[in-house]
Design an enzyme around this catalytic site. Structure first.
Site, PDB file in Angstrom:
ATOM      1  N   LYS A  52       0.847  -1.208   0.000  1.00  0.00           N
ATOM      2  CA  LYS A  52       0.000   0.000   0.000  1.00  0.00           C
ATOM      3  C   LYS A  52       0.879   1.255   0.000  1.00  0.00           C
ATOM      4  CE  LYS A  52      -3.817  -2.427   2.165  1.00  0.00           C
ATOM      5  NZ  LYS A  52      -4.534  -2.816   3.384  1.00  0.00           N
ATOM      6  N   GLN A  96      -4.538  -1.708   9.688  1.00  0.00           N
ATOM      7  CA  GLN A  96      -4.449  -3.005   9.018  1.00  0.00           C
ATOM      8  C   GLN A  96      -5.063  -4.107   9.888  1.00  0.00           C
ATOM      9  OE1 GLN A  96      -3.331  -3.505   5.791  1.00  0.00           O
ATOM     10  NE2 GLN A  96      -4.076  -5.592   6.094  1.00  0.00           N
ATOM     11  N   ASP A 119     -11.273   2.636   3.875  1.00  0.00           N
ATOM     12  CA  ASP A 119     -11.622   1.214   3.794  1.00  0.00           C
ATOM     13  C   ASP A 119     -13.137   1.039   3.656  1.00  0.00           C
ATOM     14  OD1 ASP A 119      -9.427  -0.449   3.739  1.00  0.00           O
ATOM     15  OD2 ASP A 119      -9.163  -0.493   5.915  1.00  0.00           O
TER      16      ASP A 119
END
Ligand code: NAD
Length: 290
Positions: A52, A96, A119
């Site tokens: 990422k 994460q 997200d």
């Protein structure tokens, strides 16, 4: 003959769009910024976080990688999220998954400013997806699946779509996206308690597998001419590989592919789309703030 949907090629095209969008934001004096928080030492999470951050670098997106020790407390993590919420150089925040067990992941997600929740897991964004309110963020993996369907020219209107899996990350948002106005599929969601899963799957014009069970979907579960999107990423032992394992999807690719009109491979299908859509969401967040 089946058509392989090339996720690497589509994700490269999405990243190219992103590059142009970043340039145009920069011309307006805005540099999109993404903060990626990693708690602990999970090796797979480290790989995901690394890619990422690397992709941000390639696109000119500012990124902050915050690595915290495994014994980080909930209070400490909440404090860091709060700081990032108030940091004007950060437009997107993600923590994460999975965090260590002392962390209440849901509470952390609720603390992220919904405008920075790239997200798409915050309840406000979940609600916006259900309401078809485009001002929210759509979770990256199902958004990537939709883009693959679009790029492959798959007709969704009136199609029977079956989604196997009802997680908040993939299955549920995928079902909402498929039934949304303009997409207009007729959606069935199957899960671990569904009866006669093969029969349900055989009705599908579009079959999305998001389970986490290697090669569960067999050829006789799939209708001739169906489109199959395989979200699963499973490690299976393979002594012939140097690593000792290989990656496989939830679909028995070799036997299913010949029956399909189109199918995504694993790896190289849905996987590369997830990061690309994360970049899209981050750029959108920066654009809205500006
Ligand atoms: P999850 O464990 O949260 O959910 C799995 C779902 O599958 C559950 O809803 C469960 O009801 C259902 N299920 C389990 N066993 C079943 C069975 N025997 N029959 C029918 N349904 C069953 O998993 P998730 O986070 O949704 O991820 C699913 C898969 O997708 C995993 O392999 C994961 O690694 C992969 N994944 C890939 C990406 C990507 O970028 N490609 C992103 C997220 C997840």
């Amino acid at each position: 003959m089946s058509k392989v949907i090339d996720g690497k090629a589509v994700s490269a095209a999405v990243l190219e769009e992103c590059r142009t969008e970043v340039e145009s934001l920069k011309e307006q004096g805005i540099t999109p910024g993404l903060a990626v928080v990693l708690v602990g030492e999970d090796p797979a999470s480290k790989v995901y976080v690394g890619s990422k951050v690397r992709t941000c670098g390639e696109l000119g997106i500012y990124s902050q990688k915050i690595e915290l020790p495994t014994d980080t407390t909930q209070t400490e993590l909440l404090r860091i999220v709060d700081e990032l919420n108030r940091d004007p150089s950060i437009h997107g925040i993600l923590v994460q998954s999975p965090p260590p067990p002392q962390i209440d992941e849901e509470a952390i997600v609720r603390t992220i400013d919904p405008r920075k929740d790239v997200d798409g897991f915050h309840p406000e964004n979940v609600a916006k997806l259900a309401l078809e309110d485009a001002s929210g963020f759509v979770p990256c993996t199902p958004a990537g699946c939709m883009r693959l369907l679009r790029e492959a020219g798959v007709e969704t209107q009136g199609a029977n779509a079956v989604v196997i899996g009802r997680s908040m990350i993939v299955g549920k948002p995928m079902a909402l996206l498929l039934m949304a106005k303009g997409v207009d599929a007729t959606v069935t969601v199957a899960h671990s308690r569904s009866r006669d899963l093969p029969a349900i799957c055989r009705e599908a014009d579009i079959l999305v597998a998001a389970v986490g069970r290697p090669e569960m979907v067999r050829a006789d579960w799939v209708k001739e001419g169906a489109v199959v999107i395989d979200v699963g990423i499973n490690r299976v032992e393979d002594a012939s590989r140097k690593s000792g394992y290989r990656l496989t999807g939830d679909v028995a690719y070799e036997e299913v592919a010949p029956k399909c009109a189109a199918i995504t491979p694993v790896p190289g299908g849905v996987g590369p789309m997830t990061i690309a859509m994360l970049m899209k969401n981050t750029i959108a967040a920066a654009g809205r703030e500006g």
